[in-house]
Design a protein around this motif. Structure first.
Motif, PDB file in Angstrom:
ATOM      1  N   ARG A  36      55.074  29.336  50.363  1.00  0.00           N
ATOM      2  CA  ARG A  36      53.827  30.024  50.028  1.00  0.00           C
ATOM      3  C   ARG A  36      53.170  30.603  51.271  1.00  0.00           C
ATOM      4  O   ARG A  36      53.474  30.223  52.409  1.00  0.00           O
ATOM      5  CB  ARG A  36      52.852  29.057  49.340  1.00  0.00           C
ATOM      6  N   THR A  88      41.918  19.329  51.891  1.00  0.00           N
ATOM      7  CA  THR A  88      42.696  19.235  53.122  1.00  0.00           C
ATOM      8  C   THR A  88      42.254  18.036  53.947  1.00  0.00           C
ATOM      9  O   THR A  88      43.075  17.361  54.578  1.00  0.00           O
ATOM     10  CB  THR A  88      42.579  20.538  53.938  1.00  0.00           C
ATOM     11  N   THR A 107      58.512  26.756  55.237  1.00  0.00           N
ATOM     12  CA  THR A 107      57.847  25.705  54.475  1.00  0.00           C
ATOM     13  C   THR A 107      58.639  25.349  53.220  1.00  0.00           C
ATOM     14  O   THR A 107      59.427  26.156  52.724  1.00  0.00           O
ATOM     15  CB  THR A 107      56.433  26.147  54.060  1.00  0.00           C
ATOM     16  N   ASP A 157      51.385  22.517  52.844  1.00  0.00           N
ATOM     17  CA  ASP A 157      50.630  23.631  53.414  1.00  0.00           C
ATOM     18  C   ASP A 157      50.449  23.491  54.925  1.00  0.00           C
ATOM     19  O   ASP A 157      50.170  24.472  55.606  1.00  0.00           O
ATOM     20  CB  ASP A 157      49.243  23.730  52.762  1.00  0.00           C
ATOM     21  N   HIS A 187      48.118  20.230  61.242  1.00  0.00           N
ATOM     22  CA  HIS A 187      48.129  21.251  60.197  1.00  0.00           C
ATOM     23  C   HIS A 187      48.130  22.594  60.911  1.00  0.00           C
ATOM     24  O   HIS A 187      47.207  22.920  61.656  1.00  0.00           O
ATOM     25  CB  HIS A 187      46.891  21.114  59.310  1.00  0.00           C
ATOM     26  N   VAL A 190      47.627  29.087  54.891  1.00  0.00           N
ATOM     27  CA  VAL A 190      46.199  28.958  54.592  1.00  0.00           C
ATOM     28  C   VAL A 190      45.428  28.828  55.902  1.00  0.00           C
ATOM     29  O   VAL A 190      45.952  28.359  56.917  1.00  0.00           O
ATOM     30  CB  VAL A 190      45.920  27.748  53.685  1.00  0.00           C
TER      31      VAL A 190
END
Length: 369
Positions: A119, A156, A115, A66, A105, A122
């Protein structure tokens, strides 16, 4: 003829290390990894060439699937990633250098096509950055991200912790948390990206919470003296607006981070001199200062004034593997080739010329342990 000895070339203690000089290679995305995030074959030579600088901070490296935003950026959360970074770090250490892996991140600054899991990105809240991103299909608008649940925010933090451990397993001297440049950590700071109503949104203390929790978790995992953070107070890129409370948020954040005894804080300065002076007062460990676009004749000015303990440089180090040698000799610098910044081959990556064999750091007497 070499210029007189400058404080730039004197040793400095940073965390658990004594660095040979006060110059830092700023983190720079180069987009040359394998698609799975394993560092590319040329990366070891690229970083090793620059081992004469006091500290190398690597390109932003995602702590999870992510966390990836851009095409072909490195990760540090799988065995293949660790093996790839181990080769790089060993090459840097063989030439006497020190290297911190920057954990980045991207948050909402992500496109699914870039990625491994394809997806939706976030972020703290369901707010798009309003810009595009390069993908294999060309430039595309960045989609609106999905908001992290409170539990996912905590997971996370754990992703960062595990990635830091993986970095140390790969041999890294430490890690730098990327809390700057409109990526996930800074997205939590900015009301324009964070409209949460849980403990990670609203008040400035809540908006600073994620960064503090990440730093705390990593310091617990690998030691505060191997943990650092980069911040860019006042950044307005890609829809980031920290609002009127922004300077106070950073004053609170720096004071809380100072309690942890981290190795350093790395400031990408955006021009708020009073805030920078306050950060200098509130922070009691080494301060690295990066002023984008700093001219050659101002190198060393912040160190000389006492505003910083080290100075970071990006494009000049990219184009001059022997940056320290050239500064000492007051020699001309190579100009960077912007067409080869991202992706590609050895051109513009490991083929910039050096002055002489003196750039070989394996035989340089000023390199310390």
């Amino acid at each position: 003829m070499e210029v007189p000895m400058s404080p730039l070339f004197t040793p400095v203690r940073v965390g658990r290390y004594t660095l040979p000089n006060r110059l830092v290679m700023a983190p720079m995305t180069r987009s040359r990894t394998d698609f799975d995030g394993t560092p590319g074959a040329l990366a070891a030579e690229y970083y090793a060439q620059r081992a004469g600088i006091g500290l190398i901070v690597t390109e932003g490296t995602q702590p999870s699937d992510d966390g990836q935003g851009y095409l072909t950026t490195p990760g540090i959360y799988t065995p293949a990633h660790v093996a790839g970074w181990r080769k790089i770090i060993s090459a840097v250490h063989d030439r006497g250098g020190h290297i911190f892996i920057q954990l980045m991140h991207a948050g909402r600054m992500s496109h699914p096509d870039n990625t491994p899991h394809h997806r939706q990105g976030v972020a703290p809240s369901v707010i798009a950055p309003g810009t595009g991103m390069f993908t294999m299909a060309g430039m595309q608008d960045i989609p609106t991200p999905r908001a992290l649940t409170t539990e996912e925010v905590r997971r996370t933090v754990t992703d960062f912790r595990k990635a830091a451990r993986s970095a140390i397993e790969a041999g890294a001297d430490g890690i730098e948390i990327h809390g700057a440049n409109a990526y996930l950590v800074q997205q939590f700071f900015a009301p324009s990206a964070n409209t949460r109503t849980d403990e990670y949104g609203g008040s400035l203390e809540n908006r600073a919470r994620f960064a503090i929790e990440v730093a705390t978790a990593i310091a617990e995992e690998i030691g505060a003296d191997r943990t650092a953070i980069r911040l860019s107070p006042g950044t307005t890129m890609w829809g980031i607006d920290e609002g009127a409370e922004g300077p106070d948020l950073y004053r609170h954040l720096i004071a809380e981070l100072d309690r942890l005894g981290l190795a350093y804080v790395h400031i990408m300065h955006q021009g708020n001199e009073p805030l920078l002076a306050d950060i200098r007062t509130l922070w009691h460990q080494p301060l690295i200062l990066n002023r984008p676009g700093r001219p050659r004749d101002r190198i060393g000015a912040d160190l000389a004034s006492g505003l910083a303990d080290l100075e970071a440089y990006g494009q000049m180090v990219l184009a001059n593997p022997d940056f320290v040698v050239r500064l000492k000799a007051d020699a001309a610098m190579n100009e960077p080739d912007q067409n080869t910044y991202f992706g590609g081959t050895a051109q513009g990556y490991i083929d910039y010329p050096v002055l002489s064999a003196r750039a070989d750091t394996s035989s340089r007497p000023e390199i310390l342990n």
